[in-house]
Scaffold this motif. Structure first.
Motif, PDB file in Angstrom:
ATOM      1  N   GLY A 135      -6.399  12.304  57.934  1.00 40.16           N
ATOM      2  CA  GLY A 135      -6.281  14.002  57.976  1.00 40.16           C
ATOM      3  C   GLY A 135      -4.387  13.795  58.262  1.00 40.16           C
ATOM      4  O   GLY A 135      -3.923  12.388  58.958  1.00 40.16           O
ATOM      5  N   GLU A 169       0.100   6.892  53.546  1.00 36.56           N
ATOM      6  CA  GLU A 169      -0.750   8.112  52.268  1.00 36.56           C
ATOM      7  C   GLU A 169      -2.403   7.962  52.771  1.00 36.56           C
ATOM      8  O   GLU A 169      -2.903   8.673  52.615  1.00 36.56           O
ATOM      9  CB  GLU A 169      -0.113   7.760  51.053  1.00 36.56           C
ATOM     10  CG  GLU A 169       0.926   8.162  50.827  1.00 36.56           C
ATOM     11  CD  GLU A 169       1.503   8.090  49.096  1.00 36.56           C
ATOM     12  OE1 GLU A 169       0.815   6.584  48.419  1.00 36.56           O
ATOM     13  OE2 GLU A 169       2.159   8.803  48.240  1.00 36.56           O
ATOM     14  N   ALA A 170      -2.396   6.136  52.883  1.00 31.87           N
ATOM     15  CA  ALA A 170      -3.934   6.097  53.534  1.00 31.87           C
ATOM     16  C   ALA A 170      -4.397   6.562  54.556  1.00 31.87           C
ATOM     17  O   ALA A 170      -5.371   6.611  54.758  1.00 31.87           O
ATOM     18  CB  ALA A 170      -3.594   4.222  52.975  1.00 31.87           C
ATOM     19  N   GLU A 171      -3.512   6.537  55.472  1.00 30.12           N
ATOM     20  CA  GLU A 171      -3.576   7.344  56.575  1.00 30.12           C
ATOM     21  C   GLU A 171      -4.154   8.249  56.916  1.00 30.12           C
ATOM     22  O   GLU A 171      -5.358   8.966  57.570  1.00 30.12           O
ATOM     23  CB  GLU A 171      -2.612   6.657  57.186  1.00 30.12           C
ATOM     24  CG  GLU A 171      -3.204   7.090  58.542  1.00 30.12           C
ATOM     25  CD  GLU A 171      -1.736   6.770  60.209  1.00 30.12           C
ATOM     26  OE1 GLU A 171      -1.444   7.340  61.227  1.00 30.12           O
ATOM     27  OE2 GLU A 171      -0.889   5.729  59.914  1.00 30.12           O
ATOM     28  N   ALA A 172      -3.259   9.316  55.818  1.00 32.25           N
ATOM     29  CA  ALA A 172      -3.406  10.401  55.847  1.00 32.25           C
ATOM     30  C   ALA A 172      -4.335  11.171  55.274  1.00 32.25           C
ATOM     31  O   ALA A 172      -4.843  11.920  55.634  1.00 32.25           O
ATOM     32  CB  ALA A 172      -2.246  11.212  54.586  1.00 32.25           C
ATOM     33  N   ARG A 173      -5.316   9.859  54.146  1.00 30.98           N
ATOM     34  CA  ARG A 173      -5.927  10.483  53.366  1.00 30.98           C
ATOM     35  C   ARG A 173      -7.903   9.605  53.941  1.00 30.98           C
ATOM     36  O   ARG A 173      -8.774  10.464  54.321  1.00 30.98           O
ATOM     37  CB  ARG A 173      -6.635   9.518  52.412  1.00 30.98           C
ATOM     38  CG  ARG A 173      -5.220  10.108  51.107  1.00 30.98           C
ATOM     39  CD  ARG A 173      -6.054   8.667  49.616  1.00 30.98           C
ATOM     40  NE  ARG A 173      -5.864   7.625  50.256  1.00 30.98           N
ATOM     41  CZ  ARG A 173      -4.709   6.839  49.803  1.00 30.98           C
ATOM     42  NH1 ARG A 173      -3.678   7.695  49.043  1.00 30.98           N
ATOM     43  NH2 ARG A 173      -5.380   5.791  49.813  1.00 30.98           N
ATOM     44  N   ALA A 174      -8.024   8.507  55.188  1.00 37.89           N
ATOM     45  CA  ALA A 174      -9.067   8.605  56.152  1.00 37.89           C
ATOM     46  C   ALA A 174      -8.480   9.420  56.535  1.00 37.89           C
ATOM     47  O   ALA A 174      -9.823   9.745  57.904  1.00 37.89           O
ATOM     48  CB  ALA A 174      -8.642   7.436  56.110  1.00 37.89           C
ATOM     49  N   GLU A 227       2.742  16.925  53.649  1.00 36.79           N
ATOM     50  CA  GLU A 227       2.333  15.435  53.607  1.00 36.79           C
ATOM     51  C   GLU A 227       3.873  14.781  53.278  1.00 36.79           C
ATOM     52  O   GLU A 227       4.151  13.653  53.959  1.00 36.79           O
ATOM     53  CB  GLU A 227       1.505  15.367  53.196  1.00 36.79           C
ATOM     54  CG  GLU A 227       0.965  13.540  53.215  1.00 36.79           C
ATOM     55  CD  GLU A 227      -0.468  13.106  52.405  1.00 36.79           C
ATOM     56  OE1 GLU A 227      -0.548  11.943  51.815  1.00 36.79           O
ATOM     57  OE2 GLU A 227      -1.132  13.972  52.368  1.00 36.79           O
ATOM     58  N   THR A 269       1.888  12.085  41.836  1.00 34.96           N
ATOM     59  CA  THR A 269       0.774  12.647  43.451  1.00 34.96           C
ATOM     60  C   THR A 269       0.996  13.876  43.604  1.00 34.96           C
ATOM     61  O   THR A 269       0.757  14.556  44.068  1.00 34.96           O
ATOM     62  CB  THR A 269       0.991  12.417  45.270  1.00 34.96           C
ATOM     63  OG1 THR A 269       2.393  12.514  44.948  1.00 34.96           O
ATOM     64  CG2 THR A 269       0.596  10.279  44.799  1.00 34.96           C
ATOM     65  N   GLN A 272     -13.077  10.536  38.756  1.00 33.90           N
ATOM     66  CA  GLN A 272     -13.875  11.617  40.241  1.00 33.90           C
ATOM     67  C   GLN A 272     -14.304  13.462  39.705  1.00 33.90           C
ATOM     68  O   GLN A 272     -15.002  13.377  40.138  1.00 33.90           O
ATOM     69  CB  GLN A 272     -12.149  11.857  40.858  1.00 33.90           C
ATOM     70  CG  GLN A 272     -12.053  10.258  41.230  1.00 33.90           C
ATOM     71  CD  GLN A 272     -10.692  10.547  42.352  1.00 33.90           C
ATOM     72  OE1 GLN A 272      -8.977  10.379  40.970  1.00 33.90           O
ATOM     73  NE2 GLN A 272     -10.800  10.661  43.703  1.00 33.90           N
TER      74      GLN A 272
END
Length: 263
Positions: free
Chosen positions: A93, A86-91, A117, A193, A207
């Motif tokens: 794509g 999930e962190a990789e997807a945020r950073a 995702e 999520t 946010q």
């Protein structure tokens, strides 16, 4: 998690027996395999009482998995791996996650595509646990007949209904419900999520304001409508489509389907 899932009201729950509603804690793992096991148990119990079950819902993967008899691998979620992906997807794509799956399981990557995702990450969890690509799911037809009645709406009507529903969830206290969930279970688990809760969590984290959360929830719901349409196609001969706004026709179609199953 009642508001954001449009769960049955207390009055609705009292009017007719419901199953698989409110059966796990928000932060408990819940997979397709879990659903299928519990659904089969409920259906068997209903049939044993001489009654007919109504499977009501719109998550196409879960609906067809039950009706077509899918047998998914019983691989539990891997929270650490999921968090990294999930962190990789945020950073980077979701395309980066898709590329990772394509290198390990090209067939699954092609089937899922780059838009979902959650399914990409779930596929990588299974590949990581089994050490091999995901084999085509075996399918064992269920031991009971079934009929499908689909409520047909135009895309514009669905969008209007979705927008009203999203706004109504916030008016009903979605942000407050999300705050209570976070206080009781933390804020780092998959259910938060999902559409509505993710945006409400953004309000709690500062946010964006609630008005922006409503707009984001509406947009995410419209995207979900487009994805779900791939599971329920107008040309699918297994679905009897009935105008969703015509309540009398909907009831008649369901009653006719039930009569056909009893005969």
């Amino acid at each position: 998690m009642r508001i954001g899932t449009a769960a049955p009201t207390d009055e609705e729950l009292a009017a007719v027996p419901h199953h698989l509603v409110g059966i796990v804690e928000p932060n408990e793992p819940w997979t397709l395999a879990d659903f299928l096991e519990r659904a089969h148990e409920a259906i068997d119990a209903i049939h044993a009482r001489g009654c007919l079950p109504l499977l009501v819902g719109g998550a196409g993967q879960y609906v067809w998995a039950l009706l077509e008899g899918w047998e998914p691998p019983a691989v539990p979620p891997n929270p650490e791996l999921r968090a990294r992906l999930e962190a990789e997807a945020r950073a980077q794509g979701v395309e980066a996650v898709h590329a990772r799956l394509a290198a390990l399981d090209p067939a699954s990557a092609e089937r899922i595509g780059t838009r979902n995702e959650r399914r990409l990450i779930r596929a990588l969890e299974i590949v990581d646990a089994t050490g091999e690509p995901i084999a085509p799911l075996p399918r064992v037809p269920p031991p009971w007949p079934w009929r499908v009645v689909g409520l047909q709406w135009s895309r514009s009507a669905l969008s209007r209904r979705a927008d009203r529903r999203a706004a109504a969830m916030y008016e009903a206290g979605l942000v407050e419900e999300t705050r209570a969930i976070v206080e009781g279970h933390g804020d780092d688990f998959e259910a938060l999520t999902s559409i509505g809760y993710a945006e409400a969590l953004g309000v709690l984290r500062g946010q964006w304001h609630e008005a922006e959360a409503v707009k984001r929830t509406q947009a995410a719901t419209r995207r979900l409508i487009r994805r779900q349409a791939a599971w329920f196609r107008p040309v699918d001969p297994r679905i009897e489509w009935v105008a969703g706004a015509d309540v009398d026709r909907v009831v008649a179609a369901v009653e006719a389907a039930a009569d056909g199953l009893r005969s």
